[in-house]
Design an enzyme around this catalytic site. Structure first.
Site, PDB file in Angstrom:
ATOM      1  N   CYS A 281      -8.070 -25.355  19.577  1.00  0.00           N
ATOM      2  CA  CYS A 281      -7.812 -24.619  18.908  1.00  0.00           C
ATOM      3  C   CYS A 281      -7.001 -23.865  20.067  1.00  0.00           C
ATOM      4  CB  CYS A 281      -9.203 -24.243  19.402  1.00  0.00           C
ATOM      5  SG  CYS A 281     -10.614 -24.943  17.620  1.00  0.00           S
TER       6      CYS A 281
ATOM      7  N   LYS B 166      -3.474 -32.252  21.594  1.00  0.00           N
ATOM      8  CA  LYS B 166      -2.793 -32.317  22.720  1.00  0.00           C
ATOM      9  C   LYS B 166      -4.324 -32.240  24.013  1.00  0.00           C
ATOM     10  CE  LYS B 166       0.714 -34.032  25.370  1.00  0.00           C
ATOM     11  NZ  LYS B 166       0.935 -35.165  25.528  1.00  0.00           N
TER      12      LYS B 166
HETATM   13  C1  F6R Z   1      -3.104 -40.251  24.512  1.00  0.00           C
HETATM   14  C2  F6R Z   1      -3.591 -39.169  25.276  1.00  0.00           C
HETATM   15  C3  F6R Z   1      -5.054 -38.505  25.654  1.00  0.00           C
HETATM   16  C4  F6R Z   1      -4.903 -37.848  26.749  1.00  0.00           C
HETATM   17  C5  F6R Z   1      -6.370 -37.513  27.433  1.00  0.00           C
HETATM   18  C6  F6R Z   1      -6.566 -36.830  28.398  1.00  0.00           C
HETATM   19  O1  F6R Z   1      -1.959 -40.764  23.901  1.00  0.00           O
HETATM   20  O2  F6R Z   1      -2.804 -38.272  25.077  1.00  0.00           O
HETATM   21  O3  F6R Z   1      -5.498 -40.389  24.948  1.00  0.00           O
HETATM   22  O4  F6R Z   1      -4.733 -38.773  27.692  1.00  0.00           O
HETATM   23  O5  F6R Z   1      -6.893 -36.917  26.170  1.00  0.00           O
HETATM   24  O6  F6R Z   1      -6.089 -36.008  28.502  1.00  0.00           O
HETATM   25  P1  F6R Z   1      -5.279 -35.051  29.658  1.00  0.00           P
HETATM   26  O7  F6R Z   1      -4.833 -35.674  30.327  1.00  0.00           O
HETATM   27  O8  F6R Z   1      -4.836 -33.747  29.583  1.00  0.00           O
HETATM   28  O9  F6R Z   1      -6.840 -35.113  30.900  1.00  0.00           O
END
Ligand code: F6R
Length: 642
Positions: free
Chosen positions: A2, A637
């Site tokens: 969000c 993301k």
């Molecule tokens: C898969 C992906 C997720 C992130 C995970 C951790 O392609 O992007 O598995 O790696 O949500 O996110 P961060 O690295 O932002 O802690």
């Protein structure tokens, strides 16, 4: 998850809010909505809150606003692709164009949703209105005790339109409002938040206070900035690029009252607090796809440059200097923490620490580690790997580790993130903004920085002389990004499959896990990875003539053993795809339906180069299946909720 925004100032509020949200749709795209204060047409002395919201991505909201003439039909289409300078120019022009005819509208809030409670419908979309229509709210986070609070409100005769946890917040605000109060105060929001358990970034507006926003934060990011005539609020300061030079970041249990162009901060005791502004640096990054069709494609192609950038920054900054013998000898344990792709990078990191520096290190998924009663103390080094630096579980581990006296080291791509501020030491990933939900270049950056750390410690502890920066520089020229032509028949075949398998040993097994995650998250193929030695222990039962099995083998000494596993699967009918930097004998080649030639690189660095082929493969299969690689279903993301 969000994204929330807020705005006080002149101009076409709807358009400005949508443009700001455009920076945040990486945080969720289940629904989008805005609320602005408008003068009542029947009675110009009073105001009302005008909410426009819809399920689906931000462009559905934009379309809705255009259809209802709330934003100009023909001008300034929000593109999927923009850069901050261009956006700023658009906003300025819109402001000029609309200032004259839009004096009524002075403030607004907006939201892009990743559904937690309640399905992705228009009714569950934010903003939510209070029963008396006086308050509107947008929320990022999870209210854990919402059921209990909802029951209390229902007993107080409140009704609910949505299934969200957030709607209780706006009704609590109504309940806590003193109707006799003619000036805006932060008190109703503080009183409301005192009742909430869980996480929240909240932005609220009240129809009786035309140019006022009410903000609160606990465990979900929230930033506010002001210029001469405007106040802007967002879940990510990237939204402020081009608008202000500095911004404030709210900490947990802090509140903010924005009126006109004045910002006041409060603590939970309702006392005014002073905060220092932070510089808005490194945010003018261009977020265009340039000639690429998708951000994912662009980001994979940026990998060689990311490696060069890491070399440049790590050779001109002293990030690694802290990692000397005295430092590392303080610890009897190194734990690496991450989620998803970052967890996989952590797995490689632990192997690097063990292989290169002979340090016993282990890796855990953040959401498991925090509830596993871990034995950590001031002799533990906790390395937290996170692209966004906002992942809730990773942050929670960092908080806990700090409390227990551990040394926390964050590897993050977002240098202003919560994690970067929380950890005792921070090292940047230098990958540049990553927009596509599936992490590609950031994964390679994570593994690369972990390689630097392990190599530096190896030189310190074992008197080795690894030229780690030179090695990385060399690798950046050796990485090959496969093209569509390299994969043409394979992509056709895989895209028709419902399942896929990956096997490998040691580092290659970890690459298998990451390759399999990439494939499943953007193509929805049920793909799974197994250590090549595990076939006979259960998974072989799944293999038949329809199975496609990827075999990744980049370690010479394990090649034979990995091939044995592959043959066992072939004997049960599997179609084999061999991926390696080594050439097979012609006789052996016949056993494989496809061969992916991986670049010939130093074996230690193979995890960095071998994954690239599988990122491209997942991307191409995704396109073949006519899906959007940048925004896979159900994902976002930045995972700011547990
Ligand atoms: C898969 C992906 C997720 C992130 C995970 C951790 O392609 O992007 O598995 O790696 O949500 O996110 P961060 O690295 O932002 O802690």
């Amino acid at each position: 998850m969000c994204g929330i925004v807020g705005y006080i100032g002149s101009g076409k509020q709807e358009k400005i809010l949508v443009d700001m949200l455009k920076h945040l749709d990486y945080r969720g795209y289940d629904s989008a909505g805005i609320a602005v204060i408008k003068q009542n047409q029947q009675n110009s002395l009073t105001c009302k809150i005008d909410v426009t919201k819809t399920k689906g991505k931000l462009n559905s909201l934009e379309q809705l606003l255009k259809n209802s003439n709330k934003i100009p039909k023909n001008k300034f289409l929000v593109k999927d692709d923009f850069n901050t300078e261009e956006l700023q120019k658009q906003i300025e022009t819109i402001n000029e164009l609309n200032e004259a005819d839009d004096v009524n509208s002075t403030c607004g809030i907006g939201h892009t949703r990743w559904a937690t409670h309640g399905e992705a419908t228009t009714q569950n979309a934010h903003p939510h209105l209070s029963n008396n229509n006086e308050w509107a709210i947008v929320h990022n986070g999870i209210i854990e005790n919402f059921q209990e609070l909802k029951e209390e409100l229902i007993n107080n005769k409140f009704t609910f339109k949505s299934k969200t946890d957030s709607e209780i917040v706006v009704n609590l605000l109504q309940l806590n409002t003193d109707q006799d109060n003619k000036l805006p105060t932060i008190t109703p929001l503080i009183e409301t938040c005192k009742k909430l358990k869980g996480s929240y970034a909240l932005a609220a507006l009240n129809k009786n206070f035309k140019n006022t926003l009410f903000l609160a934060r606990k465990k979900s990011p929230l930033y506010v900035a002001k210029s001469k005539k405007t106040i802007v609020v967002a879940s990510d300061p990237i939204c402020f690029a081009g608008k202000t030079k500095e911004y404030y970041s709210l900490n947990d249990n802090e509140f903010c009252l924005c009126t006109g162009n004045k910002i006041e901060f409060y603590n939970l005791k309702n006392e005014v607090i002073e905060k220092t502004a932070e510089k808005l640096e490194n945010l003018n990054q261009t977020k265009t796809k340039t000639s690429y069709k998708h951000f994912m494609q662009k980001e994979i192609n940026e990998i060689p440059d990311v490696l060069k950038n890491i070399v440049k920054r790590y050779s001109t900054n002293n990030y690694l200097d802290i990692l000397d013998k005295v430092f590392i000898k303080k610890f009897n344990k190194v734990v690496l923490i991450g989620c998803g792709t970052a967890y996989h990078a952590g797995l490689i990191g632990a192997r690097y620490l063990q292989d290169l520096a002979r340090i016993d290190a282990s890796t855990s998924v953040a959401s498991e580690f925090r509830y596993a009663n871990p034995i950590i103390d001031n002799k533990t080094l906790v390395i937290l790997v996170s692209q966004s630096g906002e992942t809730a579980d990773t942050i929670a581990v960092c908080e806990e580790a700090n409390k227990k006296g551990c040394t926390t080291l964050a590897l993050t791509n977002v240098e202003y993130s919560t994690l970067a501020k929380l950890a005792k030491i921070t090292m940047p990933l230098c990958a540049g903004t990553e927009i596509a939900v599936a992490s590609t270049k950031a994964y390679v950056a994570q593994v690369a920085v972990l390689y630097l750390i392990a190599s530096k410690l190896s030189n310190e502890l074992l008197n080795k002389n690894i030229n780690f920066l030179e090695n990385l520089q060399k690798l950046s020229d050796q990485i090959i990004i496969p093209t569509k032509q390299d994969f043409i028949t394979l992509v056709d075949e895989i895209s028709k499959k419902q399942t896929a398998f990956f096997i490998g040993r040691d580092y290659d097994y970890i690459t298998c896990e990451e390759a399999s995650l990439k494939l499943k998250e953007i193509t929805y193929i049920n793909s799974n990875a197994y250590p090549a030695g595990e076939l006979k222990h259960g998974f072989l039962a799944l293999i038949d003539e329809s199975s496609y099995l990827f075999v990744i083998a980049t370690k010479r000494d394990l090649l034979e053993k990995t091939l044995n596993g592959a043959y066992e699967a072939k004997a049960r009918g599997a179609n084999l795809i061999f991926a390696s930097q080594f050439e097979l004998e012609n006789e052996v080649k016949k056993d494989f339906k496809h061969i992916l030639q991986l670049p010939k690189v130093d074996e230690n660095l193979a995890p960095l180069s071998s994954i690239v082929a599988f990122q491209v493969l997942a991307y191409l299969v995704c396109l073949k299946r006519k899906l959007n690689p940048d925004k896979p279903r159900n994902l976002a993301k930045s995972v700011t909720v547990e």
